[in-house]
Design a protein around this motif. Structure first.
Motif, PDB file in Angstrom:
ATOM      1  N   GLN A 165       0.816  -1.218   0.000  1.00 59.00           N
ATOM      2  CA  GLN A 165       0.000   0.000   0.000  1.00 59.00           C
ATOM      3  C   GLN A 165       0.850   1.269   0.000  1.00 59.00           C
ATOM      4  O   GLN A 165       2.054   1.225   0.239  1.00 59.00           O
ATOM      5  CB  GLN A 165      -0.929   0.000   1.205  1.00 59.00           C
ATOM      6  N   THR A 166       0.170   2.379  -0.265  1.00 56.97           N
ATOM      7  CA  THR A 166       0.832   3.684  -0.190  1.00 56.97           C
ATOM      8  C   THR A 166       0.861   4.123   1.272  1.00 56.97           C
ATOM      9  O   THR A 166       0.185   3.512   2.123  1.00 56.97           O
ATOM     10  CB  THR A 166       0.036   4.723  -0.998  1.00 56.97           C
ATOM     11  N   LEU A 167       1.584   5.190   1.553  1.00 58.30           N
ATOM     12  CA  LEU A 167       1.637   5.679   2.931  1.00 58.30           C
ATOM     13  C   LEU A 167       0.246   6.066   3.433  1.00 58.30           C
ATOM     14  O   LEU A 167      -0.050   5.972   4.625  1.00 58.30           O
ATOM     15  CB  LEU A 167       2.591   6.881   3.020  1.00 58.30           C
ATOM     16  N   ASP A 168      -0.646   6.490   2.516  1.00 57.68           N
ATOM     17  CA  ASP A 168      -2.005   6.840   2.941  1.00 57.68           C
ATOM     18  C   ASP A 168      -2.985   5.661   2.824  1.00 57.68           C
ATOM     19  O   ASP A 168      -4.205   5.861   2.734  1.00 57.68           O
ATOM     20  CB  ASP A 168      -2.520   8.099   2.208  1.00 57.68           C
ATOM     21  N   SER A 178      -2.912  -0.957  -9.677  1.00 59.77           N
ATOM     22  CA  SER A 178      -2.071  -1.180  -8.494  1.00 59.77           C
ATOM     23  C   SER A 178      -0.627  -1.505  -8.854  1.00 59.77           C
ATOM     24  O   SER A 178       0.179  -1.813  -7.984  1.00 59.77           O
ATOM     25  CB  SER A 178      -2.657  -2.310  -7.657  1.00 59.77           C
ATOM     26  N   ARG A 179      -0.304  -1.496 -10.134  1.00 55.45           N
ATOM     27  CA  ARG A 179       1.046  -1.896 -10.541  1.00 55.45           C
ATOM     28  C   ARG A 179       1.860  -0.715 -10.984  1.00 55.45           C
ATOM     29  O   ARG A 179       1.473  -0.058 -11.943  1.00 55.45           O
ATOM     30  CB  ARG A 179       0.974  -2.906 -11.664  1.00 55.45           C
ATOM     31  N   TRP A 180       2.949  -0.413 -10.364  1.00 54.86           N
ATOM     32  CA  TRP A 180       3.378  -1.041  -9.128  1.00 54.86           C
ATOM     33  C   TRP A 180       3.391   0.019  -8.032  1.00 54.86           C
ATOM     34  O   TRP A 180       3.726   1.178  -8.310  1.00 54.86           O
ATOM     35  CB  TRP A 180       4.782  -1.633  -9.284  1.00 54.86           C
ATOM     36  N   ILE A 181       3.076  -0.390  -6.846  1.00 56.35           N
ATOM     37  CA  ILE A 181       3.082   0.551  -5.728  1.00 56.35           C
ATOM     38  C   ILE A 181       4.437   0.495  -5.020  1.00 56.35           C
ATOM     39  O   ILE A 181       5.067   1.513  -4.771  1.00 56.35           O
ATOM     40  CB  ILE A 181       1.932   0.221  -4.749  1.00 56.35           C
ATOM     41  N   THR A 182       4.877  -0.729  -4.739  1.00 57.20           N
ATOM     42  CA  THR A 182       6.137  -0.895  -3.999  1.00 57.20           C
ATOM     43  C   THR A 182       7.300  -1.136  -4.958  1.00 57.20           C
ATOM     44  O   THR A 182       7.110  -1.382  -6.155  1.00 57.20           O
ATOM     45  CB  THR A 182       6.003  -2.087  -3.019  1.00 57.20           C
ATOM     46  N   GLY A 183       8.514  -1.089  -4.423  1.00 57.95           N
ATOM     47  CA  GLY A 183       9.716  -1.217  -5.237  1.00 57.95           C
ATOM     48  C   GLY A 183      10.155  -2.665  -5.469  1.00 57.95           C
ATOM     49  O   GLY A 183       9.538  -3.604  -4.963  1.00 57.95           O
ATOM     50  N   ALA A 325       4.708   1.908   0.659  1.00 58.69           N
ATOM     51  CA  ALA A 325       5.547   2.669  -0.273  1.00 58.69           C
ATOM     52  C   ALA A 325       5.488   4.154   0.055  1.00 58.69           C
ATOM     53  O   ALA A 325       4.436   4.658   0.480  1.00 58.69           O
ATOM     54  CB  ALA A 325       5.064   2.434  -1.701  1.00 58.69           C
ATOM     55  N   PRO A 326       6.586   4.871  -0.186  1.00 56.79           N
ATOM     56  CA  PRO A 326       6.595   6.308   0.106  1.00 56.79           C
ATOM     57  C   PRO A 326       5.901   7.100  -0.995  1.00 56.79           C
ATOM     58  O   PRO A 326       6.529   7.835  -1.760  1.00 56.79           O
ATOM     59  CB  PRO A 326       8.100   6.628   0.184  1.00 56.79           C
ATOM     60  N   ARG A 327       4.596   6.899  -1.132  1.00 57.86           N
ATOM     61  CA  ARG A 327       3.788   7.670  -2.096  1.00 57.86           C
ATOM     62  C   ARG A 327       2.351   7.784  -1.599  1.00 57.86           C
ATOM     63  O   ARG A 327       1.934   7.010  -0.729  1.00 57.86           O
ATOM     64  CB  ARG A 327       3.851   7.056  -3.491  1.00 57.86           C
ATOM     65  N   LEU A 328       1.620   8.705  -2.170  1.00 58.98           N
ATOM     66  CA  LEU A 328       0.225   8.939  -1.767  1.00 58.98           C
ATOM     67  C   LEU A 328      -0.684   8.786  -2.988  1.00 58.98           C
ATOM     68  O   LEU A 328      -0.342   9.263  -4.064  1.00 58.98           O
ATOM     69  CB  LEU A 328       0.061  10.367  -1.220  1.00 58.98           C
ATOM     70  N   PHE A 329      -1.808   8.118  -2.830  1.00 61.44           N
ATOM     71  CA  PHE A 329      -2.808   8.029  -3.908  1.00 61.44           C
ATOM     72  C   PHE A 329      -4.030   8.895  -3.592  1.00 61.44           C
ATOM     73  O   PHE A 329      -4.877   9.109  -4.435  1.00 61.44           O
ATOM     74  CB  PHE A 329      -3.270   6.588  -4.120  1.00 61.44           C
ATOM     75  N   GLY A 330      -4.143   9.307  -2.331  1.00 63.23           N
ATOM     76  CA  GLY A 330      -5.276  10.151  -1.966  1.00 63.23           C
ATOM     77  C   GLY A 330      -6.530   9.360  -1.648  1.00 63.23           C
ATOM     78  O   GLY A 330      -6.611   8.152  -1.897  1.00 63.23           O
ATOM     79  N   SER A 359      12.527  -2.108   3.374  1.00 68.18           N
ATOM     80  CA  SER A 359      12.661  -3.028   2.251  1.00 68.18           C
ATOM     81  C   SER A 359      12.927  -2.121   1.048  1.00 68.18           C
ATOM     82  O   SER A 359      11.986  -1.589   0.461  1.00 68.18           O
ATOM     83  CB  SER A 359      11.354  -3.813   2.104  1.00 68.18           C
ATOM     84  N   GLY A 360      14.195  -1.893   0.750  1.00 67.97           N
ATOM     85  CA  GLY A 360      14.541  -0.877  -0.255  1.00 67.97           C
ATOM     86  C   GLY A 360      14.054   0.473   0.237  1.00 67.97           C
ATOM     87  O   GLY A 360      14.333   0.872   1.368  1.00 67.97           O
ATOM     88  N   GLN A 361      13.260   1.164  -0.566  1.00 69.38           N
ATOM     89  CA  GLN A 361      12.707   2.464  -0.167  1.00 69.38           C
ATOM     90  C   GLN A 361      11.381   2.322   0.582  1.00 69.38           C
ATOM     91  O   GLN A 361      10.788   3.305   1.008  1.00 69.38           O
ATOM     92  CB  GLN A 361      12.457   3.336  -1.420  1.00 69.38           C
ATOM     93  N   ASP A 362      10.873   1.105   0.687  1.00 72.27           N
ATOM     94  CA  ASP A 362       9.581   0.878   1.352  1.00 72.27           C
ATOM     95  C   ASP A 362       9.783   0.540   2.827  1.00 72.27           C
ATOM     96  O   ASP A 362      10.874   0.155   3.244  1.00 72.27           O
ATOM     97  CB  ASP A 362       8.827  -0.291   0.695  1.00 72.27           C
ATOM     98  N   PHE A 363       8.701   0.625   3.533  1.00 74.66           N
ATOM     99  CA  PHE A 363       8.677   0.255   4.937  1.00 74.66           C
ATOM    100  C   PHE A 363       7.959  -1.091   5.014  1.00 74.66           C
ATOM    101  O   PHE A 363       6.984  -1.321   4.289  1.00 74.66           O
ATOM    102  CB  PHE A 363       7.896   1.343   5.687  1.00 74.66           C
ATOM    103  N   MET A 364       8.464  -1.969   5.879  1.00 71.96           N
ATOM    104  CA  MET A 364       7.874  -3.300   5.962  1.00 71.96           C
ATOM    105  C   MET A 364       7.414  -3.539   7.402  1.00 71.96           C
ATOM    106  O   MET A 364       8.195  -3.332   8.329  1.00 71.96           O
ATOM    107  CB  MET A 364       8.948  -4.316   5.599  1.00 71.96           C
ATOM    108  N   LEU A 365       6.172  -3.941   7.577  1.00 75.07           N
ATOM    109  CA  LEU A 365       5.628  -4.153   8.918  1.00 75.07           C
ATOM    110  C   LEU A 365       4.975  -5.526   9.007  1.00 75.07           C
ATOM    111  O   LEU A 365       4.390  -6.006   8.027  1.00 75.07           O
ATOM    112  CB  LEU A 365       4.514  -3.138   9.196  1.00 75.07           C
TER     113      LEU A 365
END
Ligand code: NAP
Length: 370
Positions: A165-168, A178-183, A325-330, A359-365
């Motif tokens: 998912q995006t940060l939001d 949805s392709r691609w959201i994460t890296g 992922a460090p992005r926003l879709f709103g 995880s690369g530029q993404d955050f993994m939880l």
């Protein structure tokens, strides 16, 4: 049976080694558990082994077999992350082997979850005069075999939902893309995760929107069973999810499925199982029940927001693995989870975070449902 409190660092260290060895069986031992064992004499490891593949010898058998001088066994301690078995399965009972080798001390991570045999292996050892200590790294031991334990305790597979998912908190744009959201790193990690599950499950809408293949391609590993929930058999037979890279099992509704359509699937060797419906889709309890019957211990759900929410609403989720992922879709994007009927904060689905990292530029939880 001695209790947990007097864990010594030495017992923990050797149990850590058992867990390390046990992990080598990941992807090859299901529906058996992952088990590792070490034999220690005078503070030194003189033998070790692990359960390598389903139907093969158990960890204790391999560890004992690896000791060059069996005379030393009578002065050794055997460590194992799961209670030694007490019953004849595909191999004879390990507790009998330990007794016959006159090993005087056994340290166990956690008990066997199977109610009918839980504690019996320990009892066999103790009644033969073996000193037994249970519960060393119990949490880690249970976590390693969470799929095996859930399957026995709950009578259904362990279920994890993977979300990218995006940060939001959006899993697709307002157009459903949805392709691609994460890296790259996260997508490779998802393939690694897939290879550790017995099955990967998705819904018809996601498979139609993304033509997802749901296989392991970015790393080495076993191909999980692909499970598709498709009430009316809407997904075209030419879709990638039906290619010959892995097996696919389709669940459809008994009421809605057209026999000609089923015949079309079966002609291509794709099995279609009919289950009942519940509001909004197929009866997920029946789906998981059927997978349990087929000895599927673990399922990773990779789907859109409606099916993900349905699993949560039915209280059928054990864990959530999330890539952010460090992005926003709103707000007009598609939220990760659909309706959960939460009106007040106290009605929310509560989670416990267990892991966090990059995880690369993404955050993994990673979080477990409480
Ligand atoms: N970023 C990510 O991690 C990610 C992952 C996957 C998907 N996506 C995106 O998510 C979107 C699709 O999401 P979605 O919410 O429309 O669909 P979805 O949750 O993937 O699938 C919903 C469909 O599954 C079937 N289903 C069967 N049993 C069900 C049940 N008990 N409850 C709910 N559904 C059940 C129904 O279709 P039938 O009536 O045909 O059976 C339902 O329409 C796509 O845009 C896709 O790209 C994103």
């Amino acid at each position: 049976m001695s209790s947990i409190p007097d864990i010594t660092p030495t017992d923990e260290a050797f149990m850590h080694r058992c867990l390390e060895l046990a992990r080598r069986g990941a992807g090859s031992v299901s529906p058996n558990p992952m088990v590792g064992s070490v034999i220690v004499h005078g503070g030194r490891i003189i033998g070790e082994g692990w359960h390598e593949r389903f139907g093969g010898p158990h960890a204790e058998v391999n560890a004992i077999g690896s000791v060059p001088d069996h005379g030393l066994l009578t002065e050794s301690t055997l460590y194992v992350n799961l209670e030694p078995c007490s019953h004849f399965g595909k191999t004879p009972p390990c507790s009998d082997l330990i007794v016959s080798k006159k090993i005087p001390r056994v340290v166990v991570g956690c008990l066997d979850p199977f109610a009918k045999v839980s504690g019996r292996g320990i009892a066999t050892l103790e009644s033969a005069g073996v000193e037994v200590k249970v519960g060393v790294l119990a949490g880690e031991s249970e976590r390693l075999n969470e799929a095996f334990i859930t399957s026995h305790r709950k009578g259904r597979p362990f279920v994890s939902i993977k979300v990218a998912q995006t940060l939001d908190g959006r899993i697709a744009t307002s157009m459903g893309v949805s392709r691609w959201i994460t890296g790259e790193e996260s997508r490779t990690e998802v393939h690694r995760l897939r290879s550790r599950y017995d099955a990967v499950l998705s819904g018809s809408s996601t498979v139609i929107a993304d033509d997802s293949e749901l296989t392991v391609r970015r790393c080495e590993g076993r191909q999980p069973l692909r499970v598709l929930l498709d009430r009316q058999l809407r997904v075209p037979v030419e879709s990638k999810v039906f290619n010959d890279q892995a097996r696919t099992l389709v669940f459809s509704s008994g009421q809605a499925s057209d026999p000609c359509r089923i015949a079309q699937f079966e002609a291509r060797g794709i099995e279609v199982v009919q289950v009942g419906e519940s509001p909004g889709g197929l009866d997920l309890h029946q789906v998981l029940g059927e997978l349990h019957r087929r000895q599927v211990l673990s399922v990773m759900v990779e789907t859109g927001n409606r099916l993900a929410a349905a699993f949560v609403r039915e209280r059928l989720v054990d864990k959530i693995q999330m890539f952010i992922a460090p992005r926003l879709f709103g707000g007009d994007g598609l939220a990760s989870f659909g309706t959960l009927d939460v009106l007040l904060p106290e009605q929310s689905v509560e989670l416990r975070f267990t892991e966090a990292g990059m995880s690369g530029q993404d955050f993994m939880l990673e979080a477990y449902v409480i």
